[in-house]
Design an enzyme around this catalytic site. Sequence first.
Site, PDB file in Angstrom:
ATOM      1  N   ASP A 280      -4.306   2.804  -8.375  1.00 57.72           N
ATOM      2  CA  ASP A 280      -3.446   3.741  -7.662  1.00 57.72           C
ATOM      3  C   ASP A 280      -3.891   5.149  -8.039  1.00 57.72           C
ATOM      4  OD1 ASP A 280      -0.569   3.626  -6.192  1.00 57.72           O
ATOM      5  OD2 ASP A 280      -0.774   5.431  -7.410  1.00 57.72           O
ATOM      6  N   ASN A 288      -2.404  15.489  -0.040  1.00 62.56           N
ATOM      7  CA  ASN A 288      -1.949  15.229   1.321  1.00 62.56           C
ATOM      8  C   ASN A 288      -0.922  16.267   1.770  1.00 62.56           C
ATOM      9  OD1 ASN A 288      -2.722  13.411   3.183  1.00 62.56           O
ATOM     10  ND2 ASN A 288      -1.308  11.801   2.575  1.00 62.56           N
ATOM     11  N   HIS A 293      -3.164  15.973   6.120  1.00 63.14           N
ATOM     12  CA  HIS A 293      -3.562  14.565   6.118  1.00 63.14           C
ATOM     13  C   HIS A 293      -5.066  14.362   6.257  1.00 63.14           C
ATOM     14  CE1 HIS A 293       0.327  12.600   5.947  1.00 63.14           C
ATOM     15  NE2 HIS A 293       0.758  13.711   6.518  1.00 63.14           N
ATOM     16  N   ASP A 297      -7.301  12.049   4.049  1.00 62.77           N
ATOM     17  CA  ASP A 297      -8.215  11.026   4.571  1.00 62.77           C
ATOM     18  C   ASP A 297      -9.595  11.170   3.935  1.00 62.77           C
ATOM     19  OD1 ASP A 297      -6.252  10.049   6.113  1.00 62.77           O
ATOM     20  OD2 ASP A 297      -7.013  10.792   8.041  1.00 62.77           O
ATOM     21  N   ASP A 323      -2.654   5.017  -1.060  1.00 63.60           N
ATOM     22  CA  ASP A 323      -3.684   5.414  -2.026  1.00 63.60           C
ATOM     23  C   ASP A 323      -3.912   4.301  -3.039  1.00 63.60           C
ATOM     24  OD1 ASP A 323      -1.267   5.641  -3.246  1.00 63.60           O
ATOM     25  OD2 ASP A 323      -1.617   7.590  -4.162  1.00 63.60           O
TER      26      ASP A 323
END
Length: 670
Positions: A280, A288, A293, A297, A323
Amino acid sequence: MDKEATKHDFRARAAGWLNLLKVPNGNPALTAAQFEAFSKQVPLLYFILATNMISLSWTHQGVAPDYLVIYLPGILTALFTLRSLIWLRGRHLQRTPQQAYRQLRATNILSFPIAVFCTAWSISLLPYGDAFQKAHVAFFMAITVIGCIFCLMHLRSAALIVTVTVNLPFFVVMCLSGEPTFIATGVNVILVTMAMIMILVSHYRDFRQLHESRNVLMLQQQALQEQNKAMQALSDENLRLANLDSLTLLANRRSFFHMLETAFGRASAAGEKLAVGVIDLDGFKPVNDLYGHSAGDKVLIEIGGRLSTINDPRLSVYRLGGDEFGLLLQGDVTEADAVALGEKVCELIAERINIGSGMVQVTGSVGFALYPDVGDTGQEIYELADYALYTAKRHHRAGTVIFNAVQANELNRQKVVEEALVAADLENELSLVFQPITCLNRRICIGFEALARWESPRIGRVSPAEFIPVAEHNGRITLITRLLLERALDVARLWPEDVYLSFNLSPHDLSSPENTLKIVSIVLKSGFDPHRINFEITETAVMHDFEQASASIQMLRELGAGISLDDFGTGYSSLNHVHKLPLTKIKIDGSFVRNIHTRRTSFNIVKSVLALCAEMELEAIVEGVETEEELRILENLGVRAVQGYYFGKPMVAAETVKLLAAQIAQALAS
Ligand code: C2E
Ligand code: CA
Ligand code: CA
């Protein structure tokens, strides 16, 4: 008109009959099949012709002239042998349907002169010899025509040509002989050959139908195969897409669980090992939230790419969603392998990432569970790895944790707590204690932090550090917060106006406008001055959904309440949070105070956080002060507010009132 029609009909019929004498050329595949079947019988045909001819020549030796019984048969037998050899040699040659057609047509045409010649030759022998020899001629003609019809079975036109060419003269000659035996033989042969022609016609029709139906079948099979191929390609593509994460192009969650089950099945059957890892990212959500976003990405794509570069044939990497990434390590896997892989993963993730508008850095925490050490199913191994990850995120952020006995106990305990909490009568089992917050300058209590206590009749006293996360998980936290806030406000009402209440909120309380509004309404209903309330939030609450959390915090600020960022330094410690949120205080975690007099790093951290607070005009409260030495150093650093056992342990409501009363009395006395 009728005459015309009859004429036309006659012509059509005549053309139909004539067509029977031609090699059909409308169906190349049929021609090829016909050629193949026919070519096997050509040598036999020549064999019959040659042997019959030799036999007839032999019985007529000496009676008939030599040219009829030696030279002509000799030349023809040589020709027949030659033709046989040509056919035999050409047997394996591949021919196009057109070549096959041409050869069949040539044979068809050739059948006529051969038939004419053989007929003429045998008839020319009739005048010689006695009755036996004449009978042999008749026998020769009959047996040869029957043999030829058989061999020409697949070349119907040639069979008909031969039949007509041989039989008509034969019949005429037999009848002309006036000999009843010959006449009967002539009639007999005609009838038999007619019957044979009928058999031949129906055989040829069957052959054609069989071929056509085989062709249809083949075409159907071909179409089916093509259809299957297309379906397979489509389903392969669908399967690929269904198992692929479209952003990172890594195998996806679905694929992970599928492979996990397969790998587990194999490992448990063969007594092999298996390591399941869950990764994680830490600090991904702020990227983000703050950069958008598309930046998020880019981070995920880059990290997916980096993880794919790990060169270990036993390893497969997956994106589980958000994530979170998954690892499967199969084969001969040791705990040391898992640790080494975890470290490698953390190292790769921690490298800075170019998001176009600048560089960002995130870290990753990894949890592993190793089979057969733990787990009875693939799913269970994953859950244990996930728990190890949870532990990593709490205690070894940006590091690797392997699920072990300690966590197994914790997990067990968590289940016990969860069960007890679900069954708990919260109204009666929960209570509050209050820990003083002290102003160092004046050495007086300026506020209290309300802390939850749970006395379960089933499992005894449970620390809030233990049951609050469980309540977070099962949703009971909403009720707990409301219940405790109402009680805390009731107690705080007993305090002088310059003493404030600090109350802990959980991530859930900030996760939706409804939850926050409920808190606002409790405060308003209590009539307690919101300016005397301070809500403590942790970074985890903000991490989850930055937008929503900051809207909720704003709502509480508008109410008039203060907001502290709790446990500062232990979480993500992203300065962005401090900058972006309307905070009023920062609570420096007690872990930095522990042995601050001996640990230089702790000292430096506290010092820089204090500087940051001063710059941002935020109040700083240092938690967990236990000793005189710690206090002295903090005082030297300019700390103004502290909390900790040194000044007071959490106490029940009545004691807070007593403490404050004593404080007032002391102030009055001095
Ligand atoms: P926290 O908010 O950081 O609370 C401070 C914790 O440190 C309290 O533990 C307190 O008893 C302890 N503490 C205070 N001074 C000292 C000290 O000098 N030395 C040491 N070793 N510890 C000290 P507690 O009461 O066990 O609470 C643990 C955590 O549970 C809290 O940490 C808070 O995160 C959570 N919690 C407690 N009550 C509530 C509540 O009503 N709502 C929510 N959401 N969370 C709560
Ligand atoms: Ca707190
Ligand atoms: Ca704290």
